[in-house]
Design a protein around this motif. Structure first.
Motif, PDB file in Angstrom:
ATOM      1  N   UNK A   1      -8.932  -1.263 -17.754  1.00  0.00           N
ATOM      2  CA  UNK A   1      -7.953  -2.166 -17.139  1.00  0.00           C
ATOM      3  C   UNK A   1      -7.538  -3.248 -18.113  1.00  0.00           C
ATOM      4  N   UNK A   2      -6.413  -3.894 -17.803  1.00  0.00           N
ATOM      5  CA  UNK A   2      -5.975  -5.032 -18.597  1.00  0.00           C
ATOM      6  C   UNK A   2      -5.610  -6.185 -17.667  1.00  0.00           C
ATOM      7  N   UNK A   3      -5.811  -7.394 -18.172  1.00  0.00           N
ATOM      8  CA  UNK A   3      -5.379  -8.590 -17.441  1.00  0.00           C
ATOM      9  C   UNK A   3      -4.068  -9.033 -18.066  1.00  0.00           C
ATOM     10  N   UNK A   4      -3.074  -9.295 -17.212  1.00  0.00           N
ATOM     11  CA  UNK A   4      -1.747  -9.654 -17.690  1.00  0.00           C
ATOM     12  C   UNK A   4      -1.341 -11.035 -17.204  1.00  0.00           C
ATOM     13  N   UNK A   5      -0.637 -11.756 -18.068  1.00  0.00           N
ATOM     14  CA  UNK A   5       0.067 -12.943 -17.593  1.00  0.00           C
ATOM     15  C   UNK A   5       1.467 -12.461 -17.241  1.00  0.00           C
ATOM     16  N   UNK A   6       1.838 -12.570 -15.985  1.00  0.00           N
ATOM     17  CA  UNK A   6       3.108 -12.010 -15.534  1.00  0.00           C
ATOM     18  C   UNK A   6       4.287 -12.817 -16.068  1.00  0.00           C
ATOM     19  N   UNK A   7       5.399 -12.123 -16.258  1.00  0.00           N
ATOM     20  CA  UNK A   7       6.588 -12.784 -16.770  1.00  0.00           C
ATOM     21  C   UNK A   7       7.776 -12.652 -15.814  1.00  0.00           C
ATOM     22  N   UNK A   8       8.328 -11.438 -15.723  1.00  0.00           N
ATOM     23  CA  UNK A   8       9.484 -11.220 -14.848  1.00  0.00           C
ATOM     24  C   UNK A   8       9.126 -10.238 -13.738  1.00  0.00           C
ATOM     25  N   UNK A   9       9.502 -10.587 -12.497  1.00  0.00           N
ATOM     26  CA  UNK A   9       9.263  -9.691 -11.366  1.00  0.00           C
ATOM     27  C   UNK A   9      10.544  -9.617 -10.538  1.00  0.00           C
ATOM     28  N   UNK A  10      11.064  -8.411 -10.371  1.00  0.00           N
ATOM     29  CA  UNK A  10      12.265  -8.223  -9.565  1.00  0.00           C
ATOM     30  C   UNK A  10      11.915  -8.122  -8.092  1.00  0.00           C
ATOM     31  N   UNK A  11      12.846  -8.545  -7.249  1.00  0.00           N
ATOM     32  CA  UNK A  11      12.638  -8.403  -5.807  1.00  0.00           C
ATOM     33  C   UNK A  11      13.382  -7.157  -5.340  1.00  0.00           C
ATOM     34  N   UNK A  12      12.692  -6.330  -4.560  1.00  0.00           N
ATOM     35  CA  UNK A  12      13.232  -5.073  -4.059  1.00  0.00           C
ATOM     36  C   UNK A  12      13.485  -5.203  -2.561  1.00  0.00           C
ATOM     37  N   UNK A  13      14.384  -4.387  -2.061  1.00  0.00           N
ATOM     38  CA  UNK A  13      14.633  -4.353  -0.623  1.00  0.00           C
ATOM     39  C   UNK A  13      13.371  -4.102   0.184  1.00  0.00           C
ATOM     40  N   UNK A  14      12.449  -3.304  -0.382  1.00  0.00           N
ATOM     41  CA  UNK A  14      11.218  -3.014   0.357  1.00  0.00           C
ATOM     42  C   UNK A  14      10.336  -4.264   0.481  1.00  0.00           C
ATOM     43  N   UNK A  15      10.333  -5.105  -0.566  1.00  0.00           N
ATOM     44  CA  UNK A  15       9.581  -6.367  -0.497  1.00  0.00           C
ATOM     45  C   UNK A  15      10.097  -7.216   0.666  1.00  0.00           C
ATOM     46  N   UNK A  16      11.417  -7.311   0.748  1.00  0.00           N
ATOM     47  CA  UNK A  16      12.051  -8.103   1.811  1.00  0.00           C
ATOM     48  C   UNK A  16      11.732  -7.490   3.176  1.00  0.00           C
ATOM     49  N   UNK A  17      11.724  -6.165   3.241  1.00  0.00           N
ATOM     50  CA  UNK A  17      11.461  -5.481   4.511  1.00  0.00           C
ATOM     51  C   UNK A  17      10.038  -5.749   5.000  1.00  0.00           C
ATOM     52  N   UNK A  18       9.063  -5.692   4.090  1.00  0.00           N
ATOM     53  CA  UNK A  18       7.678  -6.014   4.482  1.00  0.00           C
ATOM     54  C   UNK A  18       7.573  -7.467   4.948  1.00  0.00           C
ATOM     55  N   UNK A  19       8.251  -8.352   4.244  1.00  0.00           N
ATOM     56  CA  UNK A  19       8.231  -9.786   4.577  1.00  0.00           C
ATOM     57  C   UNK A  19       8.827 -10.015   5.963  1.00  0.00           C
ATOM     58  N   UNK A  20       9.932  -9.330   6.259  1.00  0.00           N
ATOM     59  CA  UNK A  20      10.637  -9.535   7.528  1.00  0.00           C
ATOM     60  C   UNK A  20      10.035  -8.756   8.695  1.00  0.00           C
ATOM     61  N   UNK A  21       9.601  -7.515   8.449  1.00  0.00           N
ATOM     62  CA  UNK A  21       9.219  -6.623   9.546  1.00  0.00           C
ATOM     63  C   UNK A  21       7.750  -6.223   9.549  1.00  0.00           C
ATOM     64  N   UNK A  22       7.047  -6.460   8.426  1.00  0.00           N
ATOM     65  CA  UNK A  22       5.614  -6.174   8.384  1.00  0.00           C
ATOM     66  C   UNK A  22       5.244  -4.710   8.294  1.00  0.00           C
ATOM     67  N   UNK A  23       6.239  -3.850   8.128  1.00  0.00           N
ATOM     68  CA  UNK A  23       5.926  -2.423   7.989  1.00  0.00           C
ATOM     69  C   UNK A  23       7.127  -1.652   7.458  1.00  0.00           C
ATOM     70  N   UNK A  24       6.832  -0.518   6.809  1.00  0.00           N
ATOM     71  CA  UNK A  24       7.857   0.469   6.478  1.00  0.00           C
ATOM     72  C   UNK A  24       7.251   1.819   6.832  1.00  0.00           C
ATOM     73  N   UNK A  25       7.763   2.426   7.897  1.00  0.00           N
ATOM     74  CA  UNK A  25       7.211   3.708   8.357  1.00  0.00           C
ATOM     75  C   UNK A  25       5.741   3.570   8.703  1.00  0.00           C
TER      76      UNK A  25
END
Length: 324
Positions: A1-25
């Motif tokens: 494994x590696x430990x990373x310092x994060x830099x850029x993270x894109x937001x996806x529709x699925x991220x928003x869906x989990x945030x809003x609805x708490x599930x996908x299928x």
């Protein structure tokens, strides 16, 4: 494994869906979960067995890591492995944070001329690569891409790269279709109240023929129907967008015309290809990023994505970094 310092993270529709609805299928959020799966960062520490990475290396992260060497892994289709770990799919935490630990084999070194932001965009780009491969896009293909969100756009970019002679894109939004033109679409059709058959005939009239390949990126029932009607007999329809579990479609129309309907699940074996394309400047994904926020303003970033503003919203996890 590696430990990373994060830099850029894109937001996806699925991220928003989990945030809003708490599930996908079948994937249900039962406990607090870190979101984010389109990411790049810098290696801080490496595990004892890691030889291909060292501290300071800039990497793109492939979020899906198989947990066991099963039949799917052996055949090279590890994305179908039932026990796969996947960032920000319950119960697995994502990487929208300052520091993150990941399997070294699924971290890919970025060449100096590929930015962190491009590294994070490899994840959505991979969906386009996998979909166009499954579709069989090749020299001279005529392609219909249904939907002009981030995934529709990466499919346009990849289809053109793979030799498509003409790509037509449909969407409800004029601004999204403008973006499709920017990234290489040959034709765009703004859909309003048309029936699926009417959409199909519009596609045929702008292309001058029916497309051999349709890539459906919305998951909307009417769009899937239009995709079947639009595809040339003997052609292929790839379903990328996910909507309701049950959808009514003219399956007999597809069957009697030998239209192959294929699904895709995420992607596999795409990161090395994507990195080569980005490093050689054969493709340009930079126009996809329209908004940038620091990690502290994550909520604002999610609200922006939820409203459908722009195309790709990027979060910056490293406060010391001043570059976009």
């Amino acid at each position: 494994e590696v430990l990373l310092r994060m830099h850029s993270v894109g937001i996806c529709g699925s991220d928003v869906h989990y945030w809003q609805h708490g599930r996908i299928g079948d994937f249900v959020v039962k406990d607090p979960m870190v979101l984010g799966h389109e990411a790049s960062g810098t290696v801080v520490k490496v595990g004892s067995g890691v030889t291909h990475l060292k501290p300071g290396d800039r990497v793109a992260i492939e979020p899906g890591v198989p947990r066991e060497m099963d039949e799917f892994c052996k055949s090279g289709r590890y994305n179908l492995s039932p026990t796969i770990f996947f960032c920000a799919t319950p119960p697995d935490d994502g990487n929208l944070c300052r520091y993150y630990k990941h399997s070294a084999s699924y971290c890919y070194k970025l060449p100096d001329n590929v930015t962190f932001e491009e590294g994070a965009l490899i994840e959505p780009l991979s969906v386009g690569i996998h979909a166009c491969k499954r579709a069989g896009v090749t020299l001279g293909s005529k392609v219909f891409v249904s939907g002009s969100g981030p995934i529709g756009l990466v499919n346009v970019i990849v289809a053109k790269m793979m030799g498509a002679a003409a790509v037509v894109v449909t969407d409800l939004s004029a601004s999204r279709l403008q973006k499709a033109k920017e990234v290489g679409a040959d034709f765009t059709i703004q859909v309003q109240k048309e029936t699926p058959q009417e959409v199909a005939s519009k596609v045929e009239s702008v292309l001058g023929c029916m497309p051999e390949i349709t890539v459906e990126c919305t998951g909307v029932q009417a769009c899937i129907q239009a995709g079947i009607y639009a595809t040339r007999s003997g052609g292929t329809l790839v379903l990328v967008g996910l909507g309701p579990e049950m959808v009514t479609v003219p399956i007999v129309n597809a069957a009697v015309r030998e239209v192959d309907i294929r699904g895709i699940f995420r992607y596999c074996n795409t990161w090395p290809v994507a990195i080569s394309l980005l490093a050689s400047k054969r493709i340009n994904v930079k126009p996809l990023v329209t908004h940038r926020f620091p990690l502290e303003k994550a909520l604002e970033a999610f609200e922006t994505t939820k409203r459908g503003e722009g195309v790709k919203v990027m979060l910056k996890c490293d406060p010391t970094d001043q570059n976009p």
